[in-house]
Design a protein around this motif. Structure first.
Motif, PDB file in Angstrom:
ATOM      1  N   SER A 183      49.762  32.293  60.686  1.00  0.00           N
ATOM      2  CA  SER A 183      48.545  31.542  60.983  1.00  0.00           C
ATOM      3  C   SER A 183      48.156  30.670  59.790  1.00  0.00           C
ATOM      4  CB  SER A 183      47.398  32.496  61.323  1.00  0.00           C
ATOM      5  OG  SER A 183      46.926  33.146  60.140  1.00  0.00           O
ATOM      6  N   ASN A 184      47.033  29.965  59.909  1.00  0.00           N
ATOM      7  CA  ASN A 184      46.558  29.120  58.809  1.00  0.00           C
ATOM      8  C   ASN A 184      45.557  29.844  57.910  1.00  0.00           C
ATOM      9  OD1 ASN A 184      44.271  29.239  60.382  1.00  0.00           O
ATOM     10  ND2 ASN A 184      44.125  27.022  60.754  1.00  0.00           N
ATOM     11  N   LEU A 185      45.422  31.173  58.075  1.00  0.00           N
ATOM     12  CA  LEU A 185      44.424  31.914  57.305  1.00  0.00           C
ATOM     13  C   LEU A 185      44.731  31.901  55.815  1.00  0.00           C
ATOM     14  CD1 LEU A 185      41.894  33.649  57.170  1.00  0.00           C
ATOM     15  CD2 LEU A 185      43.316  35.665  57.684  1.00  0.00           C
ATOM     16  N   LEU A 186      45.993  32.038  55.440  1.00  0.00           N
ATOM     17  CA  LEU A 186      46.341  32.057  54.021  1.00  0.00           C
ATOM     18  C   LEU A 186      45.984  30.717  53.374  1.00  0.00           C
ATOM     19  CD1 LEU A 186      47.587  33.287  51.502  1.00  0.00           C
ATOM     20  CD2 LEU A 186      49.854  32.667  52.375  1.00  0.00           C
ATOM     21  N   GLU A 187      46.303  29.626  54.038  1.00  0.00           N
ATOM     22  CA  GLU A 187      45.951  28.311  53.489  1.00  0.00           C
ATOM     23  C   GLU A 187      44.435  28.154  53.395  1.00  0.00           C
ATOM     24  OE1 GLU A 187      47.010  23.592  54.134  1.00  0.00           O
ATOM     25  OE2 GLU A 187      47.332  25.012  55.780  1.00  0.00           O
ATOM     26  N   HIS A 188      43.721  28.598  54.417  1.00  0.00           N
ATOM     27  CA  HIS A 188      42.258  28.494  54.415  1.00  0.00           C
ATOM     28  C   HIS A 188      41.660  29.301  53.270  1.00  0.00           C
ATOM     29  CE1 HIS A 188      38.098  28.498  55.840  1.00  0.00           C
ATOM     30  NE2 HIS A 188      38.122  29.813  55.735  1.00  0.00           N
ATOM     31  N   LEU A 189      42.118  30.559  53.123  1.00  0.00           N
ATOM     32  CA  LEU A 189      41.552  31.433  52.092  1.00  0.00           C
ATOM     33  C   LEU A 189      41.950  30.955  50.696  1.00  0.00           C
ATOM     34  CD1 LEU A 189      39.862  33.988  51.697  1.00  0.00           C
ATOM     35  CD2 LEU A 189      41.982  35.320  51.810  1.00  0.00           C
ATOM     36  N   GLY A 190      43.220  30.560  50.535  1.00  0.00           N
ATOM     37  CA  GLY A 190      43.661  30.069  49.232  1.00  0.00           C
ATOM     38  C   GLY A 190      42.917  28.821  48.802  1.00  0.00           C
ATOM     39  N   THR A 191      42.696  27.922  49.738  1.00  0.00           N
ATOM     40  CA  THR A 191      41.950  26.698  49.421  1.00  0.00           C
ATOM     41  C   THR A 191      40.512  27.032  49.056  1.00  0.00           C
ATOM     42  OG1 THR A 191      43.355  25.421  50.921  1.00  0.00           O
ATOM     43  CG2 THR A 191      41.217  24.466  50.306  1.00  0.00           C
ATOM     44  N   LYS A 192      39.889  27.895  49.836  1.00  0.00           N
ATOM     45  CA  LYS A 192      38.492  28.269  49.607  1.00  0.00           C
ATOM     46  C   LYS A 192      38.298  28.904  48.236  1.00  0.00           C
ATOM     47  CE  LYS A 192      34.999  31.526  51.395  1.00  0.00           C
ATOM     48  NZ  LYS A 192      34.701  32.495  52.490  1.00  0.00           N
ATOM     49  N   ASN A 194      40.088  28.614  45.594  1.00  0.00           N
ATOM     50  CA  ASN A 194      40.494  27.787  44.465  1.00  0.00           C
ATOM     51  C   ASN A 194      39.696  26.493  44.389  1.00  0.00           C
ATOM     52  OD1 ASN A 194      42.839  29.148  42.979  1.00  0.00           O
ATOM     53  ND2 ASN A 194      43.356  29.456  45.132  1.00  0.00           N
ATOM     54  N   GLN A 195      38.575  26.479  45.096  1.00  0.00           N
ATOM     55  CA  GLN A 195      37.522  25.496  44.921  1.00  0.00           C
ATOM     56  C   GLN A 195      36.306  26.239  44.388  1.00  0.00           C
ATOM     57  OE1 GLN A 195      37.144  23.904  48.882  1.00  0.00           O
ATOM     58  NE2 GLN A 195      38.904  22.525  48.657  1.00  0.00           N
ATOM     59  N   PRO A 196      35.278  25.566  43.943  1.00  0.00           N
ATOM     60  CA  PRO A 196      34.081  26.292  43.491  1.00  0.00           C
ATOM     61  C   PRO A 196      33.621  27.286  44.556  1.00  0.00           C
ATOM     62  CG  PRO A 196      33.895  23.983  42.933  1.00  0.00           C
ATOM     63  CD  PRO A 196      35.153  24.105  43.770  1.00  0.00           C
ATOM     64  N   ASN A 197      33.526  28.566  44.149  1.00  0.00           N
ATOM     65  CA  ASN A 197      33.165  29.624  45.090  1.00  0.00           C
ATOM     66  C   ASN A 197      32.493  30.755  44.323  1.00  0.00           C
ATOM     67  OD1 ASN A 197      35.264  32.143  44.857  1.00  0.00           O
ATOM     68  ND2 ASN A 197      36.263  30.223  44.263  1.00  0.00           N
ATOM     69  N   PRO A 198      31.723  31.611  44.999  1.00  0.00           N
ATOM     70  CA  PRO A 198      30.958  32.648  44.300  1.00  0.00           C
ATOM     71  C   PRO A 198      31.748  33.921  44.017  1.00  0.00           C
ATOM     72  CG  PRO A 198      30.387  32.666  46.622  1.00  0.00           C
ATOM     73  CD  PRO A 198      31.340  31.520  46.429  1.00  0.00           C
ATOM     74  N   TYR A 199      33.019  33.974  44.387  1.00  0.00           N
ATOM     75  CA  TYR A 199      33.766  35.229  44.301  1.00  0.00           C
ATOM     76  C   TYR A 199      34.825  35.221  43.187  1.00  0.00           C
ATOM     77  CZ  TYR A 199      31.611  35.372  48.892  1.00  0.00           C
ATOM     78  OH  TYR A 199      30.694  35.314  49.919  1.00  0.00           O
ATOM     79  N   PHE A 200      35.626  34.188  43.130  1.00  0.00           N
ATOM     80  CA  PHE A 200      36.645  34.055  42.085  1.00  0.00           C
ATOM     81  C   PHE A 200      36.376  32.734  41.357  1.00  0.00           C
ATOM     82  CE2 PHE A 200      38.527  37.073  44.968  1.00  0.00           C
ATOM     83  CZ  PHE A 200      39.237  37.939  44.145  1.00  0.00           C
ATOM     84  N   PRO A 201      35.512  32.762  40.347  1.00  0.00           N
ATOM     85  CA  PRO A 201      35.065  31.506  39.719  1.00  0.00           C
ATOM     86  C   PRO A 201      36.176  30.719  39.040  1.00  0.00           C
ATOM     87  CG  PRO A 201      34.319  33.422  38.469  1.00  0.00           C
ATOM     88  CD  PRO A 201      34.860  33.940  39.765  1.00  0.00           C
ATOM     89  N   ASP A 202      37.254  31.403  38.609  1.00  0.00           N
ATOM     90  CA  ASP A 202      38.372  30.710  37.968  1.00  0.00           C
ATOM     91  C   ASP A 202      39.516  30.463  38.936  1.00  0.00           C
ATOM     92  OD1 ASP A 202      36.947  30.759  35.623  1.00  0.00           O
ATOM     93  OD2 ASP A 202      37.996  32.501  34.808  1.00  0.00           O
ATOM     94  N   GLY A 203      39.302  30.751  40.222  1.00  0.00           N
ATOM     95  CA  GLY A 203      40.376  30.650  41.196  1.00  0.00           C
ATOM     96  C   GLY A 203      41.254  31.886  41.176  1.00  0.00           C
ATOM     97  N   VAL A 204      42.172  31.978  42.145  1.00  0.00           N
ATOM     98  CA  VAL A 204      43.031  33.153  42.239  1.00  0.00           C
ATOM     99  C   VAL A 204      44.251  32.801  43.090  1.00  0.00           C
ATOM    100  CG1 VAL A 204      41.870  34.070  44.305  1.00  0.00           C
ATOM    101  CG2 VAL A 204      43.048  35.651  42.741  1.00  0.00           C
ATOM    102  N   ASN A 205      45.382  33.396  42.762  1.00  0.00           N
ATOM    103  CA  ASN A 205      46.569  33.293  43.601  1.00  0.00           C
ATOM    104  C   ASN A 205      46.395  34.242  44.789  1.00  0.00           C
ATOM    105  OD1 ASN A 205      48.427  31.701  41.660  1.00  0.00           O
ATOM    106  ND2 ASN A 205      47.708  33.404  40.420  1.00  0.00           N
ATOM    107  N   VAL A 206      46.628  33.754  45.986  1.00  0.00           N
ATOM    108  CA  VAL A 206      46.439  34.567  47.180  1.00  0.00           C
ATOM    109  C   VAL A 206      47.790  34.768  47.863  1.00  0.00           C
ATOM    110  CG1 VAL A 206      45.191  34.840  49.343  1.00  0.00           C
ATOM    111  CG2 VAL A 206      44.142  33.564  47.445  1.00  0.00           C
TER     112      VAL A 206
END
Length: 328
Positions: A183-192, A194-206
């Motif tokens: 599915s496209n969930l991995l792309e959606h979550l990885g993109t989310k 690795n943009q400004p977000n409240p959970y992983f402020p420095d981004g993360v490999n998913v």
């Protein structure tokens, strides 16, 4: 003239530059500019790459050399397992050694030559460490916990459990069904994430992983600073560790695992010493091209007509080998 290499580990592609061969080493800004120029998938050389591997002299007395990893977007990575295998091969051939230490951003890591996987398919083993599950080391926040180990995180995705581990690159891992993997969930979550977000402020490999059997996985990774790649060495290593922790009755520690990816496969062994973990990552270290460039062009704007490119037969040998081992 300066000789660069284009290399890959599991089709995770890089350009490799040895700074010790230059009369004047490139500054960090010059390295970032060079990386963006070489690796751009549309305008770069040889179809671009996932990053630049920079070899330099180490000041650590036991290290044979130092590796720096620059992602295609110009950010600096803490580590790269697939890249370290190719740097390890480069240093092994340069200094005629088979077992040695390479300095990386956060640790000095063991590297060793392995028997060829096939004719013209060189293989290397590298240590992946240090390992941490602490929120401050990834970092992550606003998830209501200091560790994520096989934990449901509804704000990230419903019906999935996640493990977060730094190796030292930060990784977020979930074991999923074949349908979810496609599915496209991995792309959606990885993109989310690795943009400004409240959970992983420095981004993360998913990474999403599918369990094939008790010693075989398939892993796909959305890499921070890159996006989808054919393979992520630290991602496959981190996923192997999560697999061992999440399945304690399977006795996975110290066993040889096979980890398939879109670019082929690697092998891993997960080790535990008291409360410390490290992963052995074994895989190809392939040179696809040699590039000869005038050193002045490295400090300025590169133009393709100033580059002499010589292809090797190693990539064809690797692809032939992988095609014989695709069934799982």
């Amino acid at each position: 003239m300066v000789k660069l290499q284009k290399v890959h580990g599991s089709q995770n592609q890089f350009f490799l530059l040895d700074q010790t061969t230059l009369q004047q080493p490139l500054t960090e800004n010059e390295l970032i500019t060079l990386t963006r120029h070489l690796t751009n998938v549309h305008t770069g050389i040889l179809g671009g790459a996932d990053g630049l591997l920079v070899v330099s002299q180490s000041q650590h007395p036991k290290a044979l050399g130092k590796m720096q990893v620059i992602n295609t977007d110009g950010t600096i990575a803490s580590m790269c397992g697939n890249g370290l295998r190719t740097v390890g091969r480069y240093l092994a051939e340069k200094y005629h050694q088979k077992d040695f230490i390479v300095e990386t951003a956060q640790a000095d890591l063991q590297v060793s030559c392995q028997p060829d996987w096939s004719a013209n398919v060189k293989a290397m083993s590298v240590e992946i460490s240090p390992v941490s599950f602490e929120a401050s080391d990834l970092p992550f926040t606003n998830l209501g916990t200091n560790q994520l180990i096989n934990t449901a995180v509804p704000v990230l995705a419903t019906d999935l459990k996640f493990t977060a581990v730094a190796v030292p690159n930060p990784h977020l891992i979930s074991f999923v069904s074949a349908d979810t993997l496609e599915s496209n969930l991995l792309e959606h979550l990885g993109t989310k994430l690795n943009q400004p977000n409240p959970y992983f402020p420095d981004g993360v490999n998913v990474s999403f992983a599918r369990i094939i059997n008790e010693k075989t996985l398939f892993v796909r990774t959305f890499e921070r600073g890159v996006g989808f790649t054919n393979a992520c060495g630290t991602g496959m290593s981190a996923t192997s560790l999560a697999f061992a922790l999440n399945n304690p009755s399977a006795n996975i520690f110290d066993q040889l695992l096979t980890i398939y990816n879109p670019g082929g496969y690697v092998q891993t062994r997960v080790h535990q010493n008291d409360d410390n973990y490290w992963i052995e990552l074994i895989g190809n270290a392939t040179i696809t091209h040699y590039l000869e460039i005038d050193e002045a062009d490295l400090h300025h704007n590169l133009t393709p007509h100033n580059i002499k490119i010589t292809a090797t037969s190693e990539d064809a040998a690797y692809r032939h080998f992988i095609a014989q081992h695709e069934g799982y």
